[in-house]
Design a protein around this motif. Sequence first.
Motif, PDB file in Angstrom:
ATOM      1  N   ALA A 345       0.861  -1.147   0.007  1.00  0.00           N
ATOM      2  CA  ALA A 345       0.051   0.004  -0.003  1.00  0.00           C
ATOM      3  C   ALA A 345       0.613   1.168  -0.027  1.00  0.00           C
ATOM      4  CB  ALA A 345      -0.743   0.038   1.242  1.00  0.00           C
ATOM      5  N   TRP A 346       0.598   2.272  -0.804  1.00  0.00           N
ATOM      6  CA  TRP A 346       1.339   3.456  -0.728  1.00  0.00           C
ATOM      7  C   TRP A 346       0.401   4.691  -0.464  1.00  0.00           C
ATOM      8  CZ3 TRP A 346      -0.312   6.435  -4.648  1.00  0.00           C
ATOM      9  CH2 TRP A 346      -0.844   5.993  -5.977  1.00  0.00           C
ATOM     10  N   PHE A 347       1.011   5.668   0.032  1.00  0.00           N
ATOM     11  CA  PHE A 347       0.365   6.993   0.502  1.00  0.00           C
ATOM     12  C   PHE A 347       1.294   8.142   0.056  1.00  0.00           C
ATOM     13  CE2 PHE A 347      -0.613   3.425   3.289  1.00  0.00           C
ATOM     14  CZ  PHE A 347      -2.105   3.492   2.961  1.00  0.00           C
ATOM     15  N   ARG A 348       0.969   9.039  -0.946  1.00  0.00           N
ATOM     16  CA  ARG A 348       1.728  10.071  -1.172  1.00  0.00           C
ATOM     17  C   ARG A 348       1.214  11.318  -0.441  1.00  0.00           C
ATOM     18  NH1 ARG A 348       2.438   9.482  -7.658  1.00  0.00           N
ATOM     19  NH2 ARG A 348      -0.070   9.833  -7.815  1.00  0.00           N
ATOM     20  N   VAL A 349       2.075  12.006   0.207  1.00  0.00           N
ATOM     21  CA  VAL A 349       1.605  12.794   1.437  1.00  0.00           C
ATOM     22  C   VAL A 349       1.807  14.204   1.016  1.00  0.00           C
ATOM     23  CG1 VAL A 349       1.706  13.743   3.645  1.00  0.00           C
ATOM     24  CG2 VAL A 349       2.228  11.341   2.981  1.00  0.00           C
ATOM     25  N   SER A 350       0.778  15.174   0.898  1.00  0.00           N
ATOM     26  CA  SER A 350       1.213  16.474   0.525  1.00  0.00           C
ATOM     27  C   SER A 350       0.545  17.576   1.434  1.00  0.00           C
ATOM     28  CB  SER A 350       0.613  16.983  -0.963  1.00  0.00           C
ATOM     29  OG  SER A 350      -0.790  16.521  -1.156  1.00  0.00           O
ATOM     30  N   GLY A 351       0.882  18.632   1.507  1.00  0.00           N
ATOM     31  CA  GLY A 351       0.322  19.609   2.474  1.00  0.00           C
ATOM     32  C   GLY A 351      -0.367  20.851   1.676  1.00  0.00           C
ATOM     33  N   ASP A 352      -1.398  21.455   2.168  1.00  0.00           N
ATOM     34  CA  ASP A 352      -2.151  22.353   1.731  1.00  0.00           C
ATOM     35  C   ASP A 352      -1.352  23.744   2.412  1.00  0.00           C
ATOM     36  OD1 ASP A 352      -3.448  23.029   4.023  1.00  0.00           O
ATOM     37  OD2 ASP A 352      -5.236  22.289   3.326  1.00  0.00           O
TER      38      ASP A 352
END
Length: 580
Positions: A345-352
């Motif tokens: 499983a993969w999760f790309r993390v970004s921020g606003d």
Amino acid sequence: MTSPTSMRTGMCGEVGPADVGTKVRLCGWVARRREHGEHLAFVDLRDRTGIVQCVVDGSVELRTEYVVAVSGVVRRRPAGMENPALATGEVEVGDCEVEVLAAAEPPPFLVEDRADVDETVRLRYRYVDLRRPRMQANLRLRATVVGAIRRAMDRQGFCEVETPLLWSPTPEGAREFAVPSRLQRGSFYVLPQSPQIAKQLLMVGGFDRYYQIARCLRDEDLRADRQFEFSQLDMEASFVTQSDVLGFVSDAVLDATEAATGERPPPIAQMTWAEALDRYGTDKPDLRIETSLVDLGEVFAGTGIRAFAGPCVKGLRVPGGATTSRSALDALTARARSLGAKGLAWFRVSGDAGGTLEVDSPLARVLGDDERDGLLAAADARAGDLVLAVSDEHRVACRVLGQLRLELCGKPVGEGPHRYVWVVEFPMFEAIGADGHPVAAHHPFTMPHPDDLDLMATDPLSVRSQAYDLVLNGWELGSGSVRIHRADVQARVFSALGISDEEAESRFGFLTGAFRYGAPPHAGFAFGIDRLAAVLAGEESIREVIAFPKTQSGADPLTGAPKPLSASALAELGIGIVAR
Ligand code: ASP
């Protein structure tokens, strides 16, 4: 400064501005020669310390790699003619007379580090290859490492003892080289895989602190970090515990590292084998990589996500990995499967702009808010990171993510800083072998953990041992253990391993027999000098720190070994060669 000899006043690489006006006589090889008009030649003279430019008036018959003696006077180079790329570049030797000591055929390749030469050719002409600055530096660094180790062991009261090369089988588990006996036809010596038994006999013999820079021989397939023969610092001590041994060896490797690199690494940390597996997915953790595995079991304890229903969920934060493309993530998933995982499983993390973290993942839709927050918190994820997760048996999840950690975040082994770690409490047995008996993880003289003795018959795979490894930048440098010195414990280990009394007597009877005459409690260790020198030299392959290594196929292109023996030599040994 190198002292003069009857043939030379000093060394090429050591000539400098302080010598201006001095008459010198230097010896070495012609690295390069350039004509300047008819009656002036520039000769770059090389020895192991470097190169100096010599200016010769008049003409001389010289070719590259001729061995010459050059006499002349050191002078400053004319303004604007200095060569900052050369350590001796401010000066030159003028008014030179050249004496040819030996002519030379054109070399098979250029004697300089930049030359990209096939390794077999390098090994075929190793004596030319060794003239290159890289090999000169590597072998000198190796000598520095060995010198520092010797001094550290001597300082700690260890006595250097040589043990035989013609020996009897040793229990390290590798295939052995056999040497036929001429005097006792049909009988063979074995070249030692290590001085293991000999050093334990030395303990019985009262040498309570022994060491040796020992040559070990193992007939195993060759790799970048493995040769048939290698050198190790082999040590053993009596009336000591594990922590004493770790202390002795730590001093030696830290001294060696400081001598080779000028920097002393911090004191060496310890972690248990179980912790190494849990946090790094391997028993050889590379601590230069800052990210490690995290436990996501609690986060997904009551999850409805099928992919996380396995007995254990582990995660890995890949710093800055959010830019990984979809196709690269697909490839990563395939890689995880090839390593034994059911999926990845993969999760790309970004921020606003407000600092809230967003997660992009095929599982985003089914991920509850608490699960998402728990995942990000457990992984300590920040905007720009990638988080990977595997759900499986604990061992599988850890090993797969541990391998991906290396592949995604790893650096070449020789790249600094140098991070050592002791891995302790290895399991006593590795797995259950084909014969139904457990297989020893170290060698059969390793002492089990005192609390686990009773598990030996009931649950052997959970028995911890008093064995330990030293790891540097993800490479196993060596291993050792507290030894069994009591006959009753040894009998229990032999019996767990399925070694019968008769077999134990015939293979190791001379050791167990010696123990009947008063065996002190003892423990020891051995680490590979080739591996240590390679890492400290920044090399990927141990062949770069060995003067005359074998190729991957075990051949020596220089001497042609291995070679057939003559019929008379075979006859004398009583050996006939059988066709395959
Ligand atoms: N003999 C072991 C080896 O060569 C080391 C030791 O236990 O001292 O790996």
